[in-house]
Write a protein that holds these residues in place. Structure first.
Motif, short mmCIF file in Angstrom:
data_model
loop_
_atom_site.label_atom_id
_atom_site.label_comp_id
_atom_site.label_asym_id
_atom_site.label_seq_id
_atom_site.Cartn_x
_atom_site.Cartn_y
_atom_site.Cartn_z
N GLU A 166 0.85 -1.19 0.00
CA GLU A 166 0.00 0.00 0.00
C GLU A 166 0.89 1.25 0.00
N PRO A 167 0.30 2.45 -0.25
CA PRO A 167 1.12 3.66 -0.24
C PRO A 167 1.88 3.81 1.08
N LEU A 168 3.13 4.27 0.96
CA LEU A 168 4.05 4.33 2.10
C LEU A 168 4.55 5.75 2.32
N SER A 169 4.90 6.03 3.57
CA SER A 169 5.61 7.27 3.91
C SER A 169 6.81 6.91 4.76
N PRO A 170 7.85 6.31 4.16
CA PRO A 170 9.01 5.90 4.95
C PRO A 170 9.76 7.10 5.51
N THR A 171 10.41 6.89 6.62
CA THR A 171 11.28 7.90 7.20
C THR A 171 12.64 7.81 6.52
N SER A 172 13.16 8.95 6.08
CA SER A 172 14.49 9.01 5.48
C SER A 172 15.34 10.01 6.26
N ALA A 173 16.62 9.75 6.33
CA ALA A 173 17.54 10.67 6.99
C ALA A 173 18.94 10.42 6.46
N VAL A 174 19.84 11.33 6.80
CA VAL A 174 21.25 11.20 6.45
C VAL A 174 22.05 11.26 7.75
#
Length: 239
Positions: A166-174
């Motif tokens: 299903e549609p996702l909103s993953p957390t991203s960071a550097v």
């Protein structure tokens, strides 16, 4: 200055579950843990799909934006899970968490969905890098629960987001990769039964990644290990 990783990983089905739905990848550049859900064999399949999609990044040329590469691989895995679940009613509802780090130069791209975690030990201070996608974490964020209360909450394992087609909103960071850092990626089979102060002690005192990973799994087993336990430990070294 370039950096390299010295790594170790241990995965154990625990003392209650009949199978291990966790999957992991430990390479020269990519570290990843996925905790499957949906009952066997669907949970195992979902976690393997995600790890299979991420794994080629380990051998690919370093990307200018590691986060973009991680997200593209996750999107491909999410679509494969959608197709697999639609084709087989036995796999309906299958999904997985994922927490991954991809080293590019002197920085890590981080990708996170669910309640597997990433910790960073730097200058003898342990910090939780990821935020759990869980119902109880949302209550903690609202001030309705303390962290101690969240650990005992009966719905602490209810996740609010997973890789399920299903549609996702993953957390991203550097993250900056600093020599002498020690990183931990783990499934909730560790953190549900082993407190952060015990994890901190092991990571600060363990002589190397293998010793730390083995000791952390031993602590989970000693605490009853009702879930699968997967631990990845990496030391960042000057290259």
């Amino acid at each position: 200055m370039s950096v390299i990783l010295r790594t170790a990983a241990v995965s154990n089905p625990g003392l209650v579950r009949p199978n291990n739905e966790d999957a992991m990848h430990v390479g020269q550049r990519l570290l990843a843990v996925a905790d499957g859900m949906g009952g066997m064999p669907a949970g195992e399949l979902a976690s393997r799909i995600v790890i299979k999609a991420l794994a080629p990044l380990d051998a690919a040329p370093p990307e200018a934006d590691a986060g973009t590469a991680l997200r593209a691989a996750l999107e491909a895995a999410n679509e494969e899970i959608r197709v697999s679940a639609a084709a087989d009613p036995a796999q309906e509802g299958m999904g997985t968490t994922v927490t991954a780090l991809l080293l590019s130069g002197e920085r890590f791209g981080l990708l996170h969905v669910g309640d597997s975690r990433c910790y960073l030990l730097r200058d003898a201070t342990l910090s939780q890098v990821t935020r759990d996608d869980t119902f109880v974490q949302s209550l903690v964020d609202q001030g309705a629960l303390t962290m101690a209360e969240a650990r005992r909450h009966p719905r602490r394992s209810l996740i609010t987001q997973a890789v399920q087609g299903e549609p996702l909103s993953p957390t991203s960071a550097v993250l900056t990769a600093c020599p002498a850092d020690r990183l931990l990626l783990c499934s909730d089979g560790l953190t549900d039964v082993v407190a952060d102060d015990a994890i901190d002690l092991v990571l600060r005192t363990g002589p190397g990644p293998r010793d730390c990973a083995e000791r952390l799994v031993e602590l989970a087993l000693a605490a009853g290990a009702p879930d699968n336990v997967t631990v990845v430990v990496a030391d960042v070294l000057s290259g």
